[in-house]
Design an enzyme around this catalytic site. Structure first.
Site, PDB file in Angstrom:
ATOM      1  N   GLY A 196      36.509  36.278  57.826  1.00 35.30           N
ATOM      2  CA  GLY A 196      36.529  37.721  58.108  1.00 35.30           C
ATOM      3  C   GLY A 196      35.872  38.525  57.012  1.00 35.30           C
ATOM      4  O   GLY A 196      36.375  39.572  56.605  1.00 35.30           O
ATOM      5  N   ALA A 197      34.692  38.064  56.540  1.00 36.08           N
ATOM      6  CA  ALA A 197      34.079  38.669  55.347  1.00 36.08           C
ATOM      7  C   ALA A 197      32.951  39.632  55.653  1.00 36.08           C
ATOM      8  O   ALA A 197      32.197  39.974  54.749  1.00 36.08           O
ATOM      9  CB  ALA A 197      33.569  37.552  54.428  1.00 36.08           C
ATOM     10  N   ASN A 198      32.803  40.088  56.886  1.00 36.68           N
ATOM     11  CA  ASN A 198      31.669  40.959  57.181  1.00 36.68           C
ATOM     12  C   ASN A 198      31.928  42.441  56.897  1.00 36.68           C
ATOM     13  O   ASN A 198      31.012  43.248  56.912  1.00 36.68           O
ATOM     14  CB  ASN A 198      31.201  40.796  58.630  1.00 36.68           C
ATOM     15  CG  ASN A 198      32.286  41.039  59.630  1.00 36.68           C
ATOM     16  OD1 ASN A 198      33.147  40.192  59.815  1.00 36.68           O
ATOM     17  ND2 ASN A 198      32.269  42.193  60.279  1.00 36.68           N
TER      18      ASN A 198
ATOM     19  N   GLY B 196      37.463  41.800  52.880  1.00 36.53           N
ATOM     20  CA  GLY B 196      36.837  40.485  52.930  1.00 36.53           C
ATOM     21  C   GLY B 196      35.417  40.542  52.404  1.00 36.53           C
ATOM     22  O   GLY B 196      34.981  39.681  51.620  1.00 36.53           O
TER      23      GLY B 196
ATOM     24  N   TYR C 292      52.614  40.611  65.603  1.00 35.85           N
ATOM     25  CA  TYR C 292      51.985  40.665  64.276  1.00 35.85           C
ATOM     26  C   TYR C 292      52.950  40.187  63.200  1.00 35.85           C
ATOM     27  O   TYR C 292      52.591  39.390  62.323  1.00 35.85           O
ATOM     28  CB  TYR C 292      51.522  42.085  63.977  1.00 35.85           C
ATOM     29  CG  TYR C 292      50.832  42.201  62.644  1.00 35.85           C
ATOM     30  CD1 TYR C 292      49.551  41.688  62.464  1.00 35.85           C
ATOM     31  CD2 TYR C 292      51.461  42.792  61.564  1.00 35.85           C
ATOM     32  CE1 TYR C 292      48.909  41.778  61.233  1.00 35.85           C
ATOM     33  CE2 TYR C 292      50.832  42.884  60.333  1.00 35.85           C
ATOM     34  CZ  TYR C 292      49.563  42.379  60.174  1.00 35.85           C
ATOM     35  OH  TYR C 292      48.941  42.455  58.947  1.00 35.85           O
TER      36      TYR C 292
ATOM     37  N   GLY D 294      35.131  45.489  55.027  1.00 41.73           N
ATOM     38  CA  GLY D 294      36.426  45.703  54.408  1.00 41.73           C
ATOM     39  C   GLY D 294      36.664  44.870  53.166  1.00 41.73           C
ATOM     40  O   GLY D 294      35.750  44.541  52.419  1.00 41.73           O
TER      41      GLY D 294
END
Length: 449
Positions: free
Chosen positions: A21-23, A27, A192, A25
């Site tokens: 999830g590094a694309n 990350g 969640y 924010g």
């Protein structure tokens, strides 16, 4: 971690680290910081276009950065296996794995959505996808840990794993109904909470299995970070309120965190020399904190591990398939009804053109985005109430002063101070609580993709 964050981001050069999830924010920021420290970083993202764009941003700022994109959809176990196969074919060593990606579903209908493998989407993405990914990469981490004595796994969880946080009194994790299929059982908040609890149970159980391997694993809560992209799933007014108004109000109370602060907390766990050999801990605000009693239930952790391994069809465990989703519920993970998506697009046509996303689309976000704004919003309500109590107390003191002075207007002052704070207090509480409910309905959260 000593409770304070240094302005200098701790790094270890020459390491290969995977960040899910590094694309965008925290990350993305974590990946950027790691690259700046001379580490080779693999941005593992679901969306190829966004993932490659993120790599481009890093290279533009630092042409010498060792950043690359690899596709990974945590809501599809076949994608997880393909990712690991592609990584092995690259011939790289692996020094670190940061399980950052996660999802907090939006929606007022409280309908369940599902992964490609028929798992409830929150549990499937946040826990089971990372569970399989980590296990398939353990041998790589152990080899490097054996050579260097220091390979690390970082799990981004949330304080919202605690069902009693803010007196919510949410039900405990039911392994007999992991995907919340029971009548009236599912809510996005509970889903969640359970997935973040599963993250911690997994962390603590894996800690025991990794003893003496040279591999450590720790979890953290990155804090409430409203200045990220998560709000784009909500309405335009709510995105504005969360990003600018709420963030501005709470910044003075130190409740909110910046994207950079969240990313530095992750990087510190992944690279700090002070944390070499430290394992099985939960951190928040750069300090070790206690997680919930439920998260420390060793029997629950062991049973969840076995159940997860079966659902993931791991070697040595009897395979278990999730039941087919009911016909009345949306099948296969990705997007809610197209009709709802189109309605939202019409309402926010200008923003839809800019963002290129339908408002109803369900996405995998970075976990930094996952600590719900509900936490901070509820805190803001409590702060407002405390302020009103202080005002009422001051008014009462003024009345007493008037009495002592023998003023003839004593009764009028008493009546005014008795009535006015109550009315004003209610107005403020209702106003803020309405905003809190709206944010919660949009499924509040923290940091980014």
């Amino acid at each position: 971690m000593d409770g304070e964050s240094s302005d200098t981001v701790p790094t270890m050069t020459g390491r290969v680290i995977i960040v899910t999830g590094a694309n965008s924010g925290i990350g993305f920021e974590a990946a950027k910081y790691l690259c700046d420290g001379g580490n080779e970083v693999i941005l593992a993202c679901r969306n190829e276009e966004k993932g490659k764009a993120a790599v481009g941003k890093i290279l533009k700022a630092n042409p010498n950065a060792l950043a690359s994109f690899m596709q990974l959809d945590l809501a599809d176990l076949s994608s997880v296996r393909q990712f690991v196969e592609d990584f092995h074919q690259s011939g790289r060593k692996l020094h670190g794995l940061i399980n950052n990606a996660g999802i907090y579903l939006y929606g007022k209908d409280n309908k369940r959505y599902f992964t490609k493998d028929n798992f409830e989407l929150s549990m499937g993405t946040n826990h089971l996808g990372h569970f399989l990914l980590t296990n398939l990469l353990l041998d790589d981490l152990k080899r490097t840990g054996g050579d260097t004595g220091d390979s690390r796994i970082v799990v981004v969880s949330s304080i919202l794993h605690d069902g009693n946080f803010r007196n919510k009194n949410l039900p405990g994790l039911d392994l007999e109904d992991l995907f919340l299929g029971g009548a009236g059982k599912y809510t996005s908040t509970l889903a969640y909470k359970n997935s973040k609890l599963a993250n911690l149970l997994f962390t603590y159980e894996l800690t025991k299995k990794l003893e003496g391997s040279g591999v450590t694993i720790n979890a953290l809560c990155p804090g409430f970070i409203p200045s990220t992209d998560l709000g784009r799933h909500a309405s335009a007014p709510m995105r504005f309120f969360t990003r600018y108004v709420l963030d501005g109000i709470l910044r003075f109370t130190k409740v909110t965190r910046s994207t950079a602060q969240g990313a530095k907390a992750i990087v510190e766990l992944a690279t700090s020399e002070k944390l070499k050999g430290v394992s099985g801990k939960f951190y928040r605000d750069h300090a070790e904190v206690d997680s919930s009693a439920e998260s420390k239930n060793e029997e629950l952790a062991q049973k969840l591990w076995e159940l997860s391994a079966r659902y993931c069809h791991m070697e040595g465990y009897e395979p278990l398939d999730a039941p087919e989703p009911p016909i009345e519920e949306p099948a296969a993970a990705a997007t809610p009804a197209k009709k709802k998506e189109k309605e939202e697009e019409k309402k926010e046509e200008a923003e839809a053109k800019t963002e290129g996303e339908g408002q109803g689309e369900v996405k995998v976000e970075s976990e930094g985005q996952a600590e719900a704004a509900a936490e901070a919003a509820v805190a803001s309500v409590e702060d407002v109430k405390e302020e009103k109590k202080d005002e009422e107390k001051k008014d009462e003191e003024k009345v007493e002063e008037k009495k002592e002075e023998g003023t003839s207007k004593e009764e009028e002052v008493v009546k005014a101070t008795d009535a006015e704070p109550e009315t004003k207090g209610k107005d403020v509480d209702v106003d803020v609580e309405k905003k809190v409910e709206t944010i919660a309905a949009a499924d509040t959260a923290v940091a980014a993709q």
